[in-house]
Scaffold this motif. Sequence first.
Motif, short mmCIF file in Angstrom:
data_model
loop_
_atom_site.label_atom_id
_atom_site.label_comp_id
_atom_site.label_asym_id
_atom_site.label_seq_id
_atom_site.Cartn_x
_atom_site.Cartn_y
_atom_site.Cartn_z
N HIS A 49 0.83 -1.25 0.12
CA HIS A 49 -0.05 0.02 -0.02
C HIS A 49 1.09 1.26 -0.09
O HIS A 49 0.37 2.18 -0.59
N VAL A 50 1.88 1.22 0.86
CA VAL A 50 2.76 2.49 0.76
C VAL A 50 3.50 2.59 -0.71
O VAL A 50 3.71 3.74 -1.16
N LEU A 51 3.87 1.50 -1.24
CA LEU A 51 4.16 1.55 -2.63
C LEU A 51 3.34 2.12 -3.60
O LEU A 51 3.36 2.64 -4.67
N HIS A 52 1.68 1.73 -3.34
CA HIS A 52 0.76 2.39 -4.22
C HIS A 52 0.52 3.85 -3.87
O HIS A 52 -0.35 4.46 -4.33
N GLY A 53 1.28 4.50 -2.85
CA GLY A 53 0.89 5.80 -2.43
C GLY A 53 0.18 6.18 -1.36
O GLY A 53 0.05 7.33 -0.96
N ARG A 54 -0.34 5.10 -0.42
CA ARG A 54 -0.69 5.51 0.86
C ARG A 54 0.50 5.70 1.72
O ARG A 54 1.14 4.73 1.82
N SER A 55 0.54 6.76 2.29
CA SER A 55 1.88 7.18 2.90
C SER A 55 1.64 7.46 4.43
O SER A 55 2.68 7.53 5.20
N GLN B 147 -2.16 -1.79 16.09
CA GLN B 147 -1.51 -2.96 15.33
C GLN B 147 -0.74 -2.44 14.13
O GLN B 147 0.50 -2.91 13.76
N VAL B 148 -1.25 -1.35 13.63
CA VAL B 148 -0.59 -0.67 12.46
C VAL B 148 0.67 -0.06 12.76
O VAL B 148 1.54 -0.34 12.18
N TYR B 149 0.44 0.46 13.74
CA TYR B 149 1.77 1.50 14.01
C TYR B 149 2.63 0.44 14.67
O TYR B 149 4.09 0.58 14.39
N HIS B 150 2.15 -0.72 15.27
CA HIS B 150 3.39 -1.71 15.72
C HIS B 150 4.07 -2.23 14.54
O HIS B 150 5.55 -2.52 14.49
N LEU C 266 10.97 0.44 5.73
CA LEU C 266 10.22 1.90 5.49
C LEU C 266 11.12 2.95 6.30
O LEU C 266 11.77 2.51 6.97
N ARG C 267 10.86 3.95 5.96
CA ARG C 267 11.36 5.35 6.53
C ARG C 267 10.33 6.37 6.79
O ARG C 267 9.53 6.67 5.98
N ASN C 268 10.43 6.93 7.91
CA ASN C 268 9.32 7.82 8.31
C ASN C 268 9.78 9.03 8.28
O ASN C 268 10.85 9.47 8.70
N ARG C 269 8.99 9.89 7.39
CA ARG C 269 9.33 11.24 7.10
C ARG C 269 8.01 12.14 7.80
O ARG C 269 7.22 12.50 7.09
N GLY C 270 8.34 12.30 8.91
CA GLY C 270 7.31 13.18 9.74
C GLY C 270 6.07 12.21 10.07
O GLY C 270 6.04 11.37 10.63
N SER C 271 4.89 12.75 9.32
CA SER C 271 3.83 11.83 9.43
C SER C 271 3.70 10.98 8.22
O SER C 271 2.57 10.35 7.90
N TYR D 98 5.09 7.85 5.58
CA TYR D 98 6.08 6.60 5.38
C TYR D 98 6.31 6.57 3.90
O TYR D 98 5.69 7.08 2.84
N GLU D 99 7.41 6.09 3.59
CA GLU D 99 7.96 5.53 2.26
C GLU D 99 8.95 4.62 2.22
O GLU D 99 9.42 4.10 3.21
N VAL D 100 8.93 3.65 1.22
CA VAL D 100 9.99 2.58 0.84
C VAL D 100 11.14 3.23 0.44
O VAL D 100 11.20 3.89 -0.62
#
Length: 173
Positions: free
Chosen positions: A111-117, A133-136, A147-152, A154-156
Amino acid sequence: MDAERWTALEERVAALERVVTRRAGAETSPPPTSSEPDLDPEVFWALLGLGARAADPGAVMVVGSVATPSGQTARWQLGAGTDDLLADEWDGVAERLAALGHPVRLRLLRHVLHGRSTARELTEVEGIGTSGQVYHHLRQLTAAGWLRNRGSHYEVPVESVVPLLTTVLGGRR
Protein backbone atom coordinates in the motif's frame (compact mmCIF):
# COMPACT_ATOMS: atom_id res chain seq x y z
CA MET A 1 23.39 5.47 -18.44
CA ASP A 2 24.23 6.67 -21.94
CA ALA A 3 21.67 6.51 -24.75
CA GLU A 4 23.36 3.62 -26.55
CA ARG A 5 23.39 1.38 -23.47
CA TRP A 6 19.81 2.37 -22.64
CA THR A 7 18.67 1.46 -26.18
CA ALA A 8 20.46 -1.90 -25.93
CA LEU A 9 18.75 -2.58 -22.60
CA GLU A 10 15.34 -1.68 -24.04
CA GLU A 11 15.96 -4.07 -26.95
CA ARG A 12 16.87 -6.86 -24.54
CA VAL A 13 13.75 -6.26 -22.46
CA ALA A 14 11.60 -6.24 -25.61
CA ALA A 15 13.16 -9.54 -26.71
CA LEU A 16 12.49 -11.02 -23.28
CA GLU A 17 8.88 -9.83 -23.43
CA ARG A 18 8.46 -11.48 -26.84
CA VAL A 19 9.74 -14.78 -25.45
CA VAL A 20 7.41 -14.59 -22.45
CA THR A 21 4.46 -13.77 -24.70
CA ARG A 22 5.28 -16.74 -26.96
CA ARG A 23 5.21 -19.04 -23.96
CA ALA A 24 1.49 -18.32 -23.64
CA GLY A 25 1.30 -17.26 -20.05
CA ALA A 26 4.28 -19.06 -18.56
CA GLU A 27 5.35 -16.99 -15.52
CA THR A 28 8.96 -18.11 -15.37
CA SER A 29 11.50 -19.59 -17.71
CA PRO A 30 12.79 -23.07 -16.92
CA PRO A 31 15.81 -23.10 -14.64
CA PRO A 32 19.12 -23.70 -16.38
CA THR A 33 20.88 -26.96 -15.68
CA SER A 34 24.39 -28.16 -16.35
CA SER A 35 22.99 -30.21 -19.24
CA GLU A 36 21.99 -26.95 -20.99
CA PRO A 37 25.31 -25.59 -22.27
CA ASP A 38 23.65 -23.37 -24.89
CA LEU A 39 21.22 -21.16 -23.02
CA ASP A 40 18.85 -19.11 -25.15
CA PRO A 41 20.26 -15.55 -25.02
CA GLU A 42 16.77 -14.09 -25.48
CA VAL A 43 15.62 -15.78 -22.28
CA PHE A 44 18.81 -15.89 -20.19
CA TRP A 45 20.44 -12.58 -21.21
CA ALA A 46 20.96 -11.49 -17.59
CA LEU A 47 22.33 -14.86 -16.50
CA LEU A 48 24.70 -15.01 -19.46
CA GLY A 49 25.91 -11.46 -18.73
CA LEU A 50 26.57 -12.32 -15.09
CA GLY A 51 28.36 -15.52 -16.11
CA ALA A 52 30.64 -13.57 -18.44
CA ARG A 53 31.70 -11.29 -15.58
CA ALA A 54 31.83 -13.65 -12.60
CA ALA A 55 34.68 -16.02 -11.95
CA ASP A 56 34.00 -19.56 -10.71
CA PRO A 57 32.19 -20.56 -8.55
CA GLY A 58 29.88 -17.76 -9.70
CA ALA A 59 27.94 -14.87 -8.29
CA VAL A 60 24.44 -13.71 -7.41
CA MET A 61 22.85 -10.40 -8.34
CA VAL A 62 19.76 -8.45 -7.43
CA VAL A 63 18.95 -5.92 -10.11
CA GLY A 64 15.95 -3.92 -11.17
CA SER A 65 14.58 -0.80 -12.77
CA VAL A 66 11.23 0.10 -11.23
CA ALA A 67 8.63 2.85 -11.47
CA THR A 68 6.20 2.34 -8.58
CA PRO A 69 2.50 3.22 -8.74
CA SER A 70 3.22 6.10 -6.32
CA GLY A 71 5.64 7.62 -8.84
CA GLN A 72 8.91 6.59 -7.20
CA THR A 73 11.70 5.47 -9.53
CA ALA A 74 14.35 2.98 -8.43
CA ARG A 75 17.26 1.68 -10.46
CA TRP A 76 19.44 -0.52 -8.33
CA GLN A 77 21.79 -3.49 -8.34
CA LEU A 78 23.80 -5.45 -5.82
CA GLY A 79 25.99 -8.43 -6.48
CA ALA A 80 28.22 -10.74 -4.48
CA GLY A 81 30.46 -13.68 -5.25
CA THR A 82 29.27 -17.13 -4.27
CA ASP A 83 32.31 -17.74 -2.04
CA ASP A 84 31.70 -14.49 -0.14
CA LEU A 85 28.02 -15.25 0.41
CA LEU A 86 28.59 -18.82 1.57
CA ALA A 87 31.42 -17.80 3.92
CA ASP A 88 29.46 -14.92 5.47
CA GLU A 89 27.36 -15.21 8.63
CA TRP A 90 23.68 -14.94 7.72
CA ASP A 91 22.44 -13.99 11.19
CA GLY A 92 22.71 -10.29 10.34
CA VAL A 93 19.88 -10.47 7.81
CA ALA A 94 17.42 -12.32 10.04
CA GLU A 95 15.74 -9.18 11.44
CA ARG A 96 15.34 -7.65 8.00
CA LEU A 97 13.81 -10.85 6.59
CA ALA A 98 11.70 -11.48 9.70
CA ALA A 99 10.04 -8.09 9.24
CA LEU A 100 8.68 -9.38 5.92
CA GLY A 101 7.39 -12.58 7.50
CA HIS A 102 4.00 -11.18 8.46
CA PRO A 103 1.23 -10.85 5.85
CA VAL A 104 0.01 -7.53 7.27
CA ARG A 105 3.49 -6.03 6.92
CA LEU A 106 3.67 -7.12 3.31
CA ARG A 107 0.25 -5.56 2.68
CA LEU A 108 1.38 -2.33 4.34
CA LEU A 109 4.49 -2.18 2.15
CA ARG A 110 2.41 -2.79 -0.97
CA HIS A 111 0.00 0.00 0.00
CA VAL A 112 2.89 2.40 0.69
CA LEU A 113 4.33 1.61 -2.74
CA HIS A 114 0.88 2.41 -4.17
CA GLY A 115 0.91 5.84 -2.55
CA ARG A 116 -0.74 5.49 0.86
CA SER A 117 1.84 7.16 3.02
CA THR A 118 0.30 8.09 6.37
CA ALA A 119 -0.62 5.83 9.27
CA ARG A 120 -4.17 7.14 9.03
CA GLU A 121 -4.45 6.13 5.35
CA LEU A 122 -3.00 2.73 6.16
CA THR A 123 -5.39 2.07 9.06
CA GLU A 124 -8.27 2.70 6.65
CA VAL A 125 -7.28 -0.35 4.59
CA GLU A 126 -9.92 -3.00 5.16
CA GLY A 127 -8.75 -5.90 7.29
CA ILE A 128 -5.39 -4.33 8.17
CA GLY A 129 -6.09 -4.12 11.92
CA THR A 130 -6.41 -1.48 14.59
CA SER A 131 -4.37 1.70 14.62
CA GLY A 132 -2.24 0.22 17.42
CA GLN A 133 -1.54 -2.88 15.35
CA VAL A 134 -0.72 -0.78 12.28
CA TYR A 135 1.73 1.36 14.28
CA HIS A 136 3.35 -1.80 15.67
CA HIS A 137 3.90 -3.16 12.15
CA LEU A 138 5.11 0.22 10.87
CA ARG A 139 7.69 0.34 13.69
CA GLN A 140 8.90 -3.15 12.82
CA LEU A 141 9.24 -2.29 9.12
CA THR A 142 10.98 0.99 9.93
CA ALA A 143 13.43 -0.67 12.35
CA ALA A 144 14.32 -3.25 9.70
CA GLY A 145 14.88 -0.57 7.04
CA TRP A 146 11.97 -1.47 4.76
CA LEU A 147 10.22 1.81 5.57
CA ARG A 148 11.41 5.32 6.34
CA ASN A 149 9.37 7.71 8.47
CA ARG A 150 9.28 11.26 7.08
CA GLY A 151 7.30 13.09 9.75
CA SER A 152 3.74 11.86 9.33
CA HIS A 153 4.50 10.05 6.05
CA TYR A 154 6.08 6.68 5.38
CA GLU A 155 8.01 5.67 2.29
CA VAL A 156 9.88 2.65 1.06
CA PRO A 157 13.45 3.97 0.71
CA VAL A 158 14.49 3.94 -2.94
CA GLU A 159 17.42 1.66 -2.11
CA SER A 160 14.97 -0.90 -0.67
CA VAL A 161 12.42 -0.98 -3.52
CA VAL A 162 14.28 -3.45 -5.76
CA PRO A 163 15.43 -5.73 -2.89
CA LEU A 164 11.84 -5.80 -1.59
CA LEU A 165 10.36 -6.68 -4.96
CA THR A 166 13.00 -9.32 -5.69
CA THR A 167 12.39 -10.86 -2.25
CA VAL A 168 8.67 -11.06 -3.05
CA LEU A 169 9.52 -12.51 -6.47
CA GLY A 170 11.76 -15.13 -4.84
CA GLY A 171 8.95 -15.99 -2.45
CA ARG A 172 6.72 -16.84 -5.41
CA ARG A 173 9.05 -19.66 -6.40
